[in-house]
Each structure stands twice: as structure tokens, then as C-alpha cells.
Design an enzyme around this catalytic site. Structure first.
Site, PDB file in Angstrom:
ATOM      1  N   HIS A  18      48.525  34.199  49.131  1.00 33.08           N
ATOM      2  CA  HIS A  18      47.910  32.878  48.503  1.00 33.08           C
ATOM      3  C   HIS A  18      48.865  31.702  49.246  1.00 33.08           C
ATOM      4  CE1 HIS A  18      46.537  35.776  45.187  1.00 33.08           C
ATOM      5  NE2 HIS A  18      45.561  35.541  46.120  1.00 33.08           N
ATOM      6  N   HIS A  41      36.576  40.177  49.555  1.00 31.12           N
ATOM      7  CA  HIS A  41      36.916  40.937  48.095  1.00 31.12           C
ATOM      8  C   HIS A  41      37.585  40.295  47.396  1.00 31.12           C
ATOM      9  CE1 HIS A  41      37.170  43.558  52.085  1.00 31.12           C
ATOM     10  NE2 HIS A  41      36.939  44.639  51.238  1.00 31.12           N
ATOM     11  N   ASP A 171      40.280  41.755  52.231  1.00 31.82           N
ATOM     12  CA  ASP A 171      41.665  41.948  51.205  1.00 31.82           C
ATOM     13  C   ASP A 171      41.276  43.346  50.626  1.00 31.82           C
ATOM     14  OD1 ASP A 171      43.801  41.724  49.652  1.00 31.82           O
ATOM     15  OD2 ASP A 171      43.000  40.041  48.673  1.00 31.82           O
TER      16      ASP A 171
HETATM   17  C1  LIG Z   1      43.079  43.112  46.337  1.00 35.11           C
HETATM   18  S1  LIG Z   1      41.805  42.615  45.269  1.00 35.11           S
HETATM   19  C2  LIG Z   1      41.440  41.128  45.664  1.00 35.11           C
HETATM   20  C3  LIG Z   1      42.111  40.079  45.559  1.00 35.11           C
HETATM   21  C4  LIG Z   1      41.831  38.330  45.909  1.00 35.11           C
HETATM   22  N1  LIG Z   1      41.282  38.726  47.005  1.00 35.11           N
HETATM   23  C5  LIG Z   1      42.965  37.822  45.487  1.00 35.11           C
HETATM   24  O1  LIG Z   1      43.636  37.638  46.392  1.00 35.11           O
HETATM   25  O2  LIG Z   1      42.985  37.191  44.468  1.00 35.11           O
HETATM   26  C6  LIG Z   1      40.338  43.731  45.873  1.00 35.11           C
HETATM   27  C7  LIG Z   1      39.090  43.792  45.651  1.00 35.11           C
HETATM   28  O3  LIG Z   1      38.132  44.430  46.297  1.00 35.11           O
HETATM   29  C8  LIG Z   1      37.202  44.962  45.244  1.00 35.11           C
HETATM   30  N2  LIG Z   1      36.366  45.807  46.196  1.00 35.11           N
HETATM   31  C9  LIG Z   1      36.666  47.175  46.342  1.00 35.11           C
HETATM   32  N3  LIG Z   1      35.977  47.810  47.331  1.00 35.11           N
HETATM   33  C10 LIG Z   1      35.071  47.015  47.796  1.00 35.11           C
HETATM   34  C11 LIG Z   1      33.919  46.867  48.744  1.00 35.11           C
HETATM   35  N4  LIG Z   1      33.789  47.865  49.376  1.00 35.11           N
HETATM   36  N5  LIG Z   1      33.301  45.779  49.029  1.00 35.11           N
HETATM   37  C12 LIG Z   1      33.818  44.712  48.258  1.00 35.11           C
HETATM   38  N6  LIG Z   1      34.820  44.453  47.312  1.00 35.11           N
HETATM   39  C13 LIG Z   1      35.539  45.584  47.131  1.00 35.11           C
HETATM   40  C14 LIG Z   1      37.962  45.533  44.439  1.00 35.11           C
HETATM   41  O4  LIG Z   1      37.243  45.648  43.181  1.00 35.11           O
HETATM   42  C15 LIG Z   1      39.055  44.240  44.037  1.00 35.11           C
HETATM   43  O5  LIG Z   1      38.543  43.412  43.061  1.00 35.11           O
END
Ligand SMILES: C[S@@+](CC[C@H](N)C(=O)[O-])C[C@H]1O[C@@H](n2cnc3c(N)ncnc32)[C@H](O)[C@@H]1O
Length: 280
Positions: A18, A41, A171
Site C-alpha cells: 500500500h 482482487h 493481488d
Molecule cells: C490479497 S486479497 C486482496 C487485498 C487487496 N488487494 C488489498 O490490498 O487490500 C485477495 C483477494 O482476491 C480474492 N480472489 C480470490 N480469487 C479471485 C479471483 N479468481 N478473481 C478475483 N478475486 C479473487 C479473494 O477473495 C481476496 O479477497
């Protein structure tokens, strides 16, 4: 889909991700032309440090918790590094009142708070419950577009953005064994549609070789690339020893800025022998 970011939010990896995201947004906002951020994500956007999930792992204490004292006062890095952290600090300050830190801003919140009226934010989250939370939080903001599909689909559907300037954050939770290849495919598809976009890929360092595999795939794209990595302890110690970001088409001078930030941030977040950071 087992991964829930609420257990890990505000840890050392989030702080690096971040803080770098905030610097990227400073660069994008320098031009008087709209940009778009695509957070493929997105997670929940905001995280309570008092939530049961955060309390269970307490990972945040070794992340954001090293940068503020128990009363919520800033524990500054040395001055040049602190100046590089300032945009991220600003957002952390905005989501917290006076007193101890209670809330941590995820990538959607950092982006939303640093955008201008003309900029746009695409938030995608596949997890059904997290998508509902995200929609409740950001659905009223006319600059925000929300989707609940696979990240790869978002890139195909939304690139190039009408603004023709912007940043794509990839991410993933890296739960699948072929995640490096999936990210590689996403980048190839994305770059085909939006060759000048800033593509940011987060990765964990756990000693399983994923970081190297991803690096090989990304370097083979042969595009301007910046890699920033911070290990808080030796890889042999197990768990999430570190994390990094590959930044394709990085803004001019971001490398110098991160070189000022990283040594001091790594020192502050270090958890044992083997802590190190690099920008290259
Ligand atoms: C590491 S977290 C994201 C954190 C966020 N980017 C942040 O920095 O605040 C990853 C997220 O991706 C979601 N996710 C998992 N597989 C996914 C997919 N195929 N497509 C989109 N989102 C996905 C998960 O539910 C999770 O909330």
C-alpha cells in the site's frame, strides 16, 4: 476459495504494497488528465484491527503496528524515508480518528482516497460475502465500478480503459498451484489491450520458488520493469518471510523514491536475521 484477507490485513506485506501503491497514485495524479485504477482482487477495502480475524493472527502488530504507537501516534522513519511514506500515512490518518489505530485501509480505500473527482476506480472481488461488503462500502461513489467475476475476466472486459491512463493491481491469494502461470496469462492479455498501463503484481516470499517462477515469466515480457522486495526475516524461518511487487511500465523516478523508502522500512519491520530489501 478459502483465503480471507481480514486475517492478514495490515501485516508487513500490506504495508509495503500500500505504501508503493500510494506513491504510484501520486505519480498518476501529477497530470491533469483522468486515470483509472483497476483493482482485480479488491478484498474488503477497509479492515478493523479489532475484528476477531485480526485478533486471531495479530499480524497487523508486526506491520502497521510498528509504524504507530499504542496511542495512535506516528513513529516516524528517518526523514527522507518518512517523506516517501507520507501519502500512505495520510490515508491511514484519514480512516482513523484520534487515539489508537483501529482501522486499516486496503487497496480500494487507498485508491479511492487518493483519486480526484475525474478519476475512476474498478473494484473486482470474487468472494460472495466480501463482494457484498465491498459493494455496500463503495457502491454510492459514482467514480467506482463494482464487479464480481474472475480477475482474468475483468482485465479482458475492462481494458483498455476509456481514460487510456491507469494502473492495474493484480493481488491474488496464490492458493492455486498454477497461480504464476495464471498471472502471466493475465498480464499477457492485459498488455495486449493496454500496452502503456502500469501493471502491478504482488507476490509472497515463502521459499516455495513462486517468486522466482513469476519473475521469469514477467521478465520474459521484456517491458520496462521495477521489482521491489522486502524480506522481514530469512526465508528458512518459514511462513510469509517477505513479499514484493513487480511493476511493469513504472513511472519515472519511482525507483529512486523506493530506494529511499525501503532500507528504513525494512529495518523497522524486521523480525529477525535475514531481513533485507531491494529495488531493481
Ligand atoms: C490479497 S486479497 C486482496 C487485498 C487487496 N488487494 C488489498 O490490498 O487490500 C485477495 C483477494 O482476491 C480474492 N480472489 C480470490 N480469487 C479471485 C479471483 N479468481 N478473481 C478475483 N478475486 C479473487 C479473494 O477473495 C481476496 O479477497
Amino acid at each position: 476459495m478459502n483465503y480471507r484477507h481480514a486475517y492478514h490485513a495490515a501485516n508487513h506485506a500490506d504495508v509495503l504494497k500500500h505504501a508503493v501503491l500510494a506513491r504510484l497514485l501520486v505519480h498518476l495524479a501529477k497530470k491533469d488528465k483522468p486515470f483509472r485504477v483497476i483493482d482485480a482482487h479488491a478484498g474488503l477495502g477497509l479492515y478493523s484491527l479489532n475484528a476477531p480475524e485480526a485478533g486471531k493472527t495479530l499480524e497487523w502488530r508486526e506491520g502497521v503496528g510498528r509504524l504507530y504507537d499504542d496511542a495512535g501516534a506516528v513513529l516516524p522513519l528517518q526523514s527522507l524515508a518518512e517523506a516517501m511514506l507520507a501519502p500512505w500515512r495520510e490515508v491511514v490518518g484519514q480512516v482513523n480518528g484520534p487515539g489508537p489505530l483501529e482501522t486499516y485501509p486496503g487497496s480500494p480505500e487507498v485508491a479511492r482516497r487518493m483519486m480526484r473527482r475525474m478519476d475512476k476506480l474498478s473494484l473486482n472481488e470474487l468472494h460472495p460475502e466480501d463482494f457484498i461488503t465491498l459493494s455496500r462500502r463503495y457502491g454510492q461513489d459514482l467514480r467506482v465500478v463494482l464487479t464480481q467475476v474472475d480477475a482474468g475476466t475483468v482485465l479482458k472486459a475492462q481494458l483498455p480503459p476509456p481514460e487510456r491512463r491507469g494502473l492495474i493491481l493484480i493481488d491474488p491469494p496464490y492458493e492455486k498451484t498454477d497461480e504464476a502461470q495464471r498471472v502471466g496469462r493475465m498480464l499477457a492479455e492485459g498488455l495486449k489491450r493496454f500496452a502503456t498501463g502500469i501493471f502491478v503484481v504482488w507476490y509472497p516470499v515463502t521459499g516455495d520458488g513462486l517468486d522466482e517462477k513469476l519473475g521469469q515469466i514477467i521478465r520474459a515480457l521484456d517491458l520496462p520493469l521495477l521489482q521491489v522486495e522486502m524480506r522481514v526475516r530469512s526465508v528458512e524461518s518459514g511462513g510469509l518471510a517477505g513479499s514484493g511487487l513487480f511493476i511493469l511500465n513504472p513511472p519515472w523516478q519511482l525507483d529512486d523514491e523506493l530506494k529511499l523508502l525501503l532500507p528504513a522500512l525494512t529495518q523497522r519491520l524486521a523480525q529477525g536475521p535475514g531481513a533485507m530489501g531491494f529495488v531493481r
